[in-house]
Design a protein around this motif. Sequence first.
Motif, mmCIF file in Angstrom:
data_model
loop_
_atom_site.group_PDB
_atom_site.id
_atom_site.type_symbol
_atom_site.label_atom_id
_atom_site.label_comp_id
_atom_site.label_asym_id
_atom_site.label_seq_id
_atom_site.Cartn_x
_atom_site.Cartn_y
_atom_site.Cartn_z
ATOM 1 N N UNK A 115 0.812 -1.217 0.000
ATOM 2 C CA UNK A 115 0.000 0.000 0.000
ATOM 3 C C UNK A 115 0.848 1.270 0.000
ATOM 4 N N UNK A 116 2.154 1.134 0.180
ATOM 5 C CA UNK A 116 3.046 2.303 0.149
ATOM 6 C C UNK A 116 3.814 2.404 -1.163
ATOM 7 N N UNK A 117 3.474 1.521 -2.094
ATOM 8 C CA UNK A 117 4.148 1.522 -3.392
ATOM 9 C C UNK A 117 3.527 2.572 -4.301
ATOM 10 N N UNK A 118 4.371 3.243 -5.074
ATOM 11 C CA UNK A 118 3.892 4.221 -6.046
ATOM 12 C C UNK A 118 2.906 3.553 -6.998
ATOM 13 N N UNK A 119 1.771 4.204 -7.211
ATOM 14 C CA UNK A 119 0.754 3.675 -8.108
ATOM 15 C C UNK A 119 -0.367 2.945 -7.408
ATOM 16 N N UNK A 120 -0.215 2.653 -6.109
ATOM 17 C CA UNK A 120 -1.290 1.980 -5.368
ATOM 18 C C UNK A 120 -2.544 2.851 -5.365
ATOM 19 N N UNK A 489 1.330 8.754 -5.355
ATOM 20 C CA UNK A 489 2.299 9.254 -6.324
ATOM 21 C C UNK A 489 3.515 9.737 -5.549
ATOM 22 N N UNK A 490 4.600 8.990 -5.652
ATOM 23 C CA UNK A 490 5.812 9.243 -4.868
ATOM 24 C C UNK A 490 5.454 9.266 -3.389
ATOM 25 N N UNK A 491 5.587 10.402 -2.722
ATOM 26 C CA UNK A 491 5.312 10.473 -1.292
ATOM 27 C C UNK A 491 3.940 11.063 -0.983
ATOM 28 N N UNK A 492 3.166 11.360 -2.030
ATOM 29 C CA UNK A 492 1.870 11.983 -1.794
ATOM 30 C C UNK A 492 0.744 11.139 -2.368
ATOM 31 N N UNK A 493 -0.460 11.388 -1.875
ATOM 32 C CA UNK A 493 -1.644 10.707 -2.375
ATOM 33 C C UNK A 493 -2.528 11.738 -3.042
ATOM 34 N N UNK A 494 -2.922 11.460 -4.303
ATOM 35 C CA UNK A 494 -3.755 12.400 -5.047
ATOM 36 C C UNK A 494 -4.959 11.658 -5.607
ATOM 37 N N UNK A 495 -6.046 12.386 -5.854
ATOM 38 C CA UNK A 495 -7.220 11.771 -6.452
ATOM 39 C C UNK A 495 -7.005 11.627 -7.947
ATOM 40 N N UNK A 496 -7.742 10.716 -8.572
ATOM 41 C CA UNK A 496 -7.622 10.540 -10.014
ATOM 42 C C UNK A 496 -8.144 11.751 -10.774
ATOM 43 N N UNK A 497 -8.954 12.574 -10.124
ATOM 44 C CA UNK A 497 -9.353 13.834 -10.744
ATOM 45 C C UNK A 497 -8.127 14.702 -10.987
ATOM 46 N N UNK A 498 -7.209 14.736 -10.014
ATOM 47 C CA UNK A 498 -5.985 15.523 -10.163
ATOM 48 C C UNK A 498 -5.018 14.877 -11.145
#
Length: 507
Positions: A115-120, A489-498
Amino acid sequence: MRNTILFIFTIVTLLCAVLVYFIPQTGTIILLSISGLLTTIVIHDSIQTKHSLLRAFPLIARLRWFFEEERDKIQQYFIEDNLNGTPINREKRSIVYQRAKLEKDTVPFGTQHNVYKKGYEFVKHSLFPKDHHHIIGERVLFGSDKCTQKYSCSIINISAMSFGSLSKNAIMALNQGAKMGDFAHNTGEGGISPYHLQGGDLFFQIGTGYFGAGKHDVNGKRFFDDETFKENAKRPEVKMIEIKFSQGAKPGHGGILPAKKNTPEIAAIRKVTVGTQVDSPPSHSAFSNYDEMIVFIQKVRDLSDGKPVGIKLCVGNHKEIEEMIKAFAVAKNYPDFISVDGGEGGTGAAPMEFTNYIGSPLIEGLVFINQLLIQYKLKKQIKIIASGKAVDAFDVVKLIALGADAISMARSFMLSLGCIQARECNLDTCPVGVATQDNELVKALVVEKKNVRVKNYHNKTITAVKEMIAAMGLGSIADLQPNHIFRRRKEEIVSLEEVFYNPKKVG
């Protein structure tokens, strides 16, 4: 090396012969028979001229070929873990099997995903979840203001797979399952066979070969024929018509029916020569530009007495796609839906280069089409069907959040029939009778058992979707938006809208 191998096997056979002479027992005779057979193979391999490797390394090279041919099976059954199998991993295959058989589909001891992998990706739940029994939106009404026979469609349906690509038993089980579960079954471009007419709702697909919708001209080329099309389109089982421009497995190429699968029955249905490979043209002969396309769509709608008519495509040249959508808006005439197929491919046989390197992947294609429909104010008129490797409820929720109104599934429903992902669909050797015309293999698929599994998989997946929606605190599946799905995405979590709709926000 050839001489060495031949010498060794010859000596071993001679020693076995001596052993039999002095000890004439069953065991020594069997040993001599085996060594003699192997030596005969070595001699044959060393003198044949077709295969260089076999000639240089008689018998030994056969082991290399065996492991090369069986590599995928060895990988699938003995090496892969639950998450790294392709194209559909073991975890997702298992959820289909479990739901189709009504077996326990829960998992213990936490997720195996990093769950901490980029793209999760994941959704966020609400402090005030709802009762999933009250969630609405599992059906969508298809039909623009140009359509007089609108169709209430399940959000999950069976994607296009022709009789020919699949066996008659597979087609019957799928259609009967669709009837039992009250969802729809896409015929694929091979036309409507008797096995499609089991009572299930149909999406009648018109491909570039016009099977079930056309005839041959004097030069042998196929063309769209009004009367042939009407005969099939007006069937009560046919609820929508889909004009196929391209498919994700081989966009810009045209369908392929291997010669091995072109049986007398299939040839009669498609009106082609039996035992030949049937290649559909890469493009339609009924139209060649946007204006002609719009006229053809309306013609098909009129000939079917006002049933919803859509187009299926894998997104390619963005400029062309935008010109098409703009032409719909300018003409104030348009299809009732667009089926977006992913360039990652599906069940259809295809050249490797087309499967691997041509066509936009589903997510990018879906988002692009959705943006254009919003931009040209056609979103209320044109529904979107997304097709591309959706298996579980999260896949469905994600695609609907990104703009799809309904989802078409092909490989998932094949798995519900008992497909083991042997990946022999194009060889006519499917071991479970799903994608073959070999009568002995087809008999392995018992329609009366598999149709129930098709229904179960559909219904359990719909329930799982509603449970996810309820956990998110939403009241309807239609309430899903891109900002409900999140990606690391890297160290942050973003919504698919963004990610897809406002990319500048995240640089």
